[in-house]
Enzyme design. Structure first.
Site, PDB file in Angstrom:
ATOM      1  N   LYS B 219       4.819  -5.170   6.287  1.00  0.00           N
ATOM      2  CA  LYS B 219       5.480  -4.813   7.549  1.00  0.00           C
ATOM      3  C   LYS B 219       4.456  -4.679   8.665  1.00  0.00           C
ATOM      4  O   LYS B 219       4.636  -5.210   9.755  1.00  0.00           O
ATOM      5  CB  LYS B 219       6.263  -3.501   7.387  1.00  0.00           C
ATOM      6  CG  LYS B 219       7.030  -3.117   8.636  1.00  0.00           C
ATOM      7  CD  LYS B 219       7.979  -1.963   8.383  1.00  0.00           C
ATOM      8  CE  LYS B 219       7.223  -0.644   8.233  1.00  0.00           C
ATOM      9  NZ  LYS B 219       8.127   0.514   8.188  1.00  0.00           N
ATOM     10  N   GLU B 225      -4.827  -4.614   0.674  1.00  0.00           N
ATOM     11  CA  GLU B 225      -4.651  -5.328  -0.590  1.00  0.00           C
ATOM     12  C   GLU B 225      -3.988  -6.686  -0.365  1.00  0.00           C
ATOM     13  O   GLU B 225      -4.384  -7.704  -0.940  1.00  0.00           O
ATOM     14  CB  GLU B 225      -3.763  -4.512  -1.555  1.00  0.00           C
ATOM     15  CG  GLU B 225      -4.430  -3.309  -2.190  1.00  0.00           C
ATOM     16  CD  GLU B 225      -4.261  -2.035  -1.376  1.00  0.00           C
ATOM     17  OE1 GLU B 225      -3.981  -2.135  -0.153  1.00  0.00           O
ATOM     18  OE2 GLU B 225      -4.430  -0.948  -1.959  1.00  0.00           O
ATOM     19  N   GLY B 276       8.948   1.078   3.541  1.00  0.00           N
ATOM     20  CA  GLY B 276       8.665   0.124   2.480  1.00  0.00           C
ATOM     21  C   GLY B 276       9.504   0.352   1.239  1.00  0.00           C
ATOM     22  O   GLY B 276      10.084  -0.576   0.672  1.00  0.00           O
ATOM     23  N   ARG B 277       9.606   1.593   0.787  1.00  0.00           N
ATOM     24  CA  ARG B 277      10.313   1.876  -0.470  1.00  0.00           C
ATOM     25  C   ARG B 277      11.813   1.707  -0.350  1.00  0.00           C
ATOM     26  O   ARG B 277      12.516   1.756  -1.349  1.00  0.00           O
ATOM     27  CB  ARG B 277       9.948   3.276  -0.963  1.00  0.00           C
ATOM     28  CG  ARG B 277      10.240   4.403   0.026  1.00  0.00           C
ATOM     29  CD  ARG B 277       9.526   5.685  -0.405  1.00  0.00           C
ATOM     30  NE  ARG B 277       9.688   6.810   0.517  1.00  0.00           N
ATOM     31  CZ  ARG B 277       8.894   7.046   1.559  1.00  0.00           C
ATOM     32  NH1 ARG B 277       7.901   6.227   1.852  1.00  0.00           N
ATOM     33  NH2 ARG B 277       9.080   8.116   2.321  1.00  0.00           N
ATOM     34  N   GLU B 363       7.513   9.275  -3.507  1.00  0.00           N
ATOM     35  CA  GLU B 363       6.934   9.123  -2.167  1.00  0.00           C
ATOM     36  C   GLU B 363       7.873   9.727  -1.117  1.00  0.00           C
ATOM     37  O   GLU B 363       7.435  10.163  -0.058  1.00  0.00           O
ATOM     38  CB  GLU B 363       6.662   7.636  -1.857  1.00  0.00           C
ATOM     39  CG  GLU B 363       5.795   7.423  -0.633  1.00  0.00           C
ATOM     40  CD  GLU B 363       5.204   6.023  -0.556  1.00  0.00           C
ATOM     41  OE1 GLU B 363       4.063   5.828  -1.024  1.00  0.00           O
ATOM     42  OE2 GLU B 363       5.870   5.098  -0.048  1.00  0.00           O
ATOM     43  N   HIS B 394      11.874   5.017 -29.847  1.00  0.00           N
ATOM     44  CA  HIS B 394      10.788   4.802 -30.806  1.00  0.00           C
ATOM     45  C   HIS B 394       9.440   5.145 -30.189  1.00  0.00           C
ATOM     46  O   HIS B 394       8.404   4.766 -30.730  1.00  0.00           O
ATOM     47  CB  HIS B 394      10.787   3.350 -31.277  1.00  0.00           C
ATOM     48  CG  HIS B 394      12.013   2.988 -32.057  1.00  0.00           C
ATOM     49  ND1 HIS B 394      12.025   2.897 -33.421  1.00  0.00           N
ATOM     50  CD2 HIS B 394      13.284   2.739 -31.663  1.00  0.00           C
ATOM     51  CE1 HIS B 394      13.235   2.579 -33.839  1.00  0.00           C
ATOM     52  NE2 HIS B 394      14.021   2.468 -32.794  1.00  0.00           N
ATOM     53  N   LYS B 509      -7.052   6.605   1.972  1.00  0.00           N
ATOM     54  CA  LYS B 509      -7.441   5.419   2.751  1.00  0.00           C
ATOM     55  C   LYS B 509      -8.711   5.686   3.547  1.00  0.00           C
ATOM     56  O   LYS B 509      -9.617   4.849   3.608  1.00  0.00           O
ATOM     57  CB  LYS B 509      -6.310   5.036   3.713  1.00  0.00           C
ATOM     58  CG  LYS B 509      -5.123   4.351   3.071  1.00  0.00           C
ATOM     59  CD  LYS B 509      -4.179   3.830   4.155  1.00  0.00           C
ATOM     60  CE  LYS B 509      -2.839   3.421   3.553  1.00  0.00           C
ATOM     61  NZ  LYS B 509      -1.858   3.033   4.572  1.00  0.00           N
TER      62      LYS B 509
END
Lengths: 552, 552
Positions: B219, B225, B276-277, B363, B394, B509
């Site tokens: 965005k 990254e 974003g999420r 978040e 399991h 950051k």
């Protein structure tokens, strides 16, 4: 040293009282001058290719001394030695239990150039079987490589579908995904685990079955999910005009219902005293890893695990990474009261490693009964979770940094990437960016930061560990796997619980069988499940839930 | 109803005091006659294709009444209505904050046959942009389908590499993996997220780049990254003799540094006020899902999300699944003191859904400051984790059943499989086995079981929810996605925290940038990083950690 007879109890240990006292004022990482270069260098231990940095834990010298005293009182190293030597330690005193030794250590005791401290010990038969099976795997894979073993058209097998669940799935899958650079000649491994029929449908889709092997893995030879998925897979082969017995392999216990050579191209055995979650270094992992990555890579993985096992015998925590990490985890869980543990590898290759650790840790130590059958009046294994960084930073780290829920973090990092295929952007490589982010998190979680804006404050004092390796090779991965296995074992030994059974999975199995009865009756007679045949065991709650969920 | 001005505080609500009183004696699911057929049927709500069964929560009628009263005191439904109408609610009063509306609802407001309660509202511009971008996507995909858009050899594109991280990765990835039966004509989507260079190396390996599109999603257009991985990917195309601008697409905010048509074959925009999420239903998810699954499937996903959004406006929890689940979650977190939440889908297709929910929930609600900038003196969002069942049975269910750490569980189930490719073994299908296991767990966790052997006792009273759908179609998945988005929003509204910012990611950051400076200096001058150039900002702790970890 042999003080851990049935007299030892975790909550009654002298060191426990001392640790409880110290926990009222744990080391404050946010105090000025608390986190120093000297501290970071001093609180570091090394072994089997890894450095463990623990300067960002909330421990001072008094807490560390009390943790060492706890290990001595529990005779942790002595117990671990007996465990590895093959003593019967998977048991609950005075009650029916599995009552057998714990022998996954034998599966990597395969190297004559490494020392064997228990040469004449009770572990011998397991070691002999493991070495025999390893040799059979070597021969089997060599025949695939040479073309001596091939499909009906004399073409090589290119794909292997691994069918297993729980310990027969999570470990092998995590390891296979972690070692993709070692993949051999385009070979691929696929996994089916879930009884959800969509799992098998998706995995088998698009495969050239004529060039595909299927490896069915179940120690008991009776795991419902695995047998059902095997049936689904065999049907697909038959429908494709192929003979399943020429394509199917199995890994099972000797003499299990699955141990039937007529049905399998090859059968590999695992020792009965290896628990599923500890079986990745046995044939359970060996067949798929050997097929996909080559026998040499699998051997290297075993070597790394063996090296970590041997390093785990050291009595002093400063020379024993799993014991040290176990003690720090107990400090966080029982004395600081922190209920979860985030495992955060800064390595995309370890994308499913936390899923394996969930079983390893939570199935081993999610217990509330001591080895003497008493109620454990203390907390045991944490809820383990995690995803690779830097991904997690963009996901759930918000909560770790700023919420009131303190999450201890175990970071895993490597100085070099696997592929070595990197790019320099803005003066640094991607690998350097990855490490810079990792180290920044370690510091930020510890120190926090004040700010005039209350929404930009970071309270700090979030404890973390940093496990650093050189490069995630098969050998390094084997050592990492054994590090966690042995850490979990050490915690169970100190808590005085049995880390090697799993009674908690039984009730669900019993109830599922009853509810399956409802489905069977519905399928068979078309009778409404509200009226089961006379004499059949009724299950009112299961039936009520089926109806409330509008399934029948 | 409009009682939620700045005067409302969670801990000061009358209902809070009542709930705290009731929590001293929560409903005992293990008492004889407590869990009945009537209770299971009565405690069920329905909406947007799902049933929510909550009879296995530790609530009686008094607790449910108090939870409803809490929702009224918080004016939860009124606040949600204002949120959806586009009011500026992403803010902290009196402090610098993002200070904007929350507009992901607009990205699925794309259906004229569904009602629009805010037709003239503040959401209009976002709706207009979303519909415009959706139409551009439709045209773009139609050109790929018809062959009008193709590679330099006029061959169709077969693969798409999606580059993004956090919200630009987890949602799209989880949704793509969940809808594999809808995959179109052999098309495949691959994901690169991590700055770890091995992530890109592995994803690009073996692809025919000449037939591959790359979609870069950020965005801000400045995510470290993502830009780094874009550089790595562009280099691979250039080295293969291909023109990146004929293969690369992007999704970004209008006017961002990435919004440069010369560098991309096509550019899609997202609205700035979509976090974003919450962006999976915007073009962030649209491009890869449309490419891999077809435009019609993506539209159906949006329809399901829109239907759940509309159902989330109901003021009464009994008709509003997200609000009901939010209240029960608050009961477990704040009043029963349970710090984690396991999300356990009995559907292998949802294998990465919990990873998406980790970001969505943690978040959003991993916060400790109210909307008024006060310290939140209560617990907020839980640690969210989980894996599909039956796999989890399991693995980690041992801890859930028998340890002292009580884990609330949210089960998700579907009456039908996706592929419909099933097999009958021992009289039942795999889908029936899957459901039998699911229902067995719901009952076992609630009721527990006594036993003469202390190691085989199950204490019960482990609360769970069961969300049941018919079949995991694109529409059902859209509704499931919006169910969790809106549940998380409702919890934030009731806690009176801002669920839409993420200040907690900033400190890492800042520190990472400083540590990168150490690497830059080391790379540039070959000077030992212990002696940075005069004037450069020194970072003694970062340098100390680099040295202690033996990286420099």
């Amino acid at each position: 040293m042999d003080s851990a007879g049935s007299g030892y109890r975790f909550v009654r240990a002298q060191a426990h009282a001392e640790l409880a006292r110290l926990a009222a004022r744990p080391f404050d990482l946010t105090a000025p001058g608390a986190l120093t270069s000297d501290r970071l260098r001093a609180l570091r231990a090394s072994g089997a290719g890894y450095d463990l940095l623990y300067g960002t834990q909330r421990v001072d010298e008094a807490a560390l001394a009390a943790l060492r005293a706890l290990a001595r009182e529990a005779d942790a190293a002595g117990q671990f030695r007996r465990l590895m030597a093959g003593e019967v330690m998977n048991r609950i005193e005075g009650h029916e239990s599995e009552n057998r030794p714990v022998q996954h250590f034998a599966s990597r005791n395969a190297f004559d150039d490494l020392p064997d401290p228990f040469d004449s010990g009770a572990a011998r038969p397991a070691v002999a079987l493991a070495r025999e099976q390893l040799e059979r795997l070597r021969v089997f894979l060599a025949e695939l490589d040479s073309g001596a073993a091939a499909n009906a058209q004399r073409e090589p097998f290119t794909d292997l579908v691994h069918i297993g669940i729980g310990g027969s799935d999570l470990g092998p899958r995590a390891l296979y995904l972690a070692l993709q650079p070692w993949r051999q000649g385009g070979r691929r491994v696929h996994f089916i685990s879930n009884v959800d029929p969509d799992d098998a449908a998706q995995a088998l889709r698009g495969l050239d079955l004529s060039r595909t092997l299927v490896n069915v893995v179940s120690k008991s030879g009776s795991t419902l999910e695995t047998l059902t998925n095997e049936t689904l897979a065999r049907r697909a082969f038959t429908e494709a005009g192929l003979k399943p017995e020429r394509h199917f392999l199995c890994v099972t216990g000797r003499g299990s219902p699955m141990d039937n050579p007529a049905r399998y191209r090859a059968t590999f055995h695992m020792f009965d005293s290896i628990g599923g979650r500890y079986s990745a270094t046995s044939m359970v992992g060996g067949v798929c890893l050997g097929f996909g990555l080559g026998f040499a890579a699998f051997q290297e993985l075993l070597r790394g695990a063996r090296e970590m096992d041997l390093a785990s015998l050291a009595p002093e925590p400063s020379a024993n990474l799993p014991l040290l990490a176990a003690l720090l985890g107990i400090w966080n869980r029982d004395f600081l009261g922190l209920p979860t543990l985030a495992v955060l590898p800064y390595s995309q290759a370890l994308v499913r490693f936390a899923a394996h650790l969930q079983q390893l840790d939570m199935e081993s130590n999610g217990k509330a009964v001591t080895k003497q059958g008493e109620a454990a009046e203390f907390d045991t294994g944490p809820v383990v979770w995690g995803e690779p960084g830097t991904n997690g930073q963009h996901a759930f780290y918000q909560l770790i940094h700023q919420s009131r829920t303190v999450v201890p973090c175990e970071f895993i990092g490597f100085r070099e990437s696997q592929f070595g295929n990197d790019v320099t952007v803005q003066g640094t490589t991607s690998q350097q960016k990855l490490l810079a982010n990792l180290f920044a998190q370690v510091i930020a979680l510890a120190t926090g930061k004040n700010d005039a804006n209350p929404n930009r404050r970071f309270p700090g004092n979030r404890p973390s560990l940093l496990l650093m390796g050189q490069r995630l090779t098969p050998r390094a991965l084997g050592a990492l796997l054994a590090f966690y296995e042995n850490k979990v074992a050490y915690q169970g030994l100190i808590w005085n619980i049995n880390s090697f059974d799993q009674e908690g999975v039984q009730l669900g199995k019993v109830l599922a069988t009853r509810i399956l009865g409802q489905f069977q009756r519905a399928n068979a007679g078309g009778k409404p499940p509200g009226k089961p045949p006379a004499g059949a065991q009724d299950d009112p709650l299961g039936r009520a839930l089926l109806e409330a969920a509008r399934v029948v």
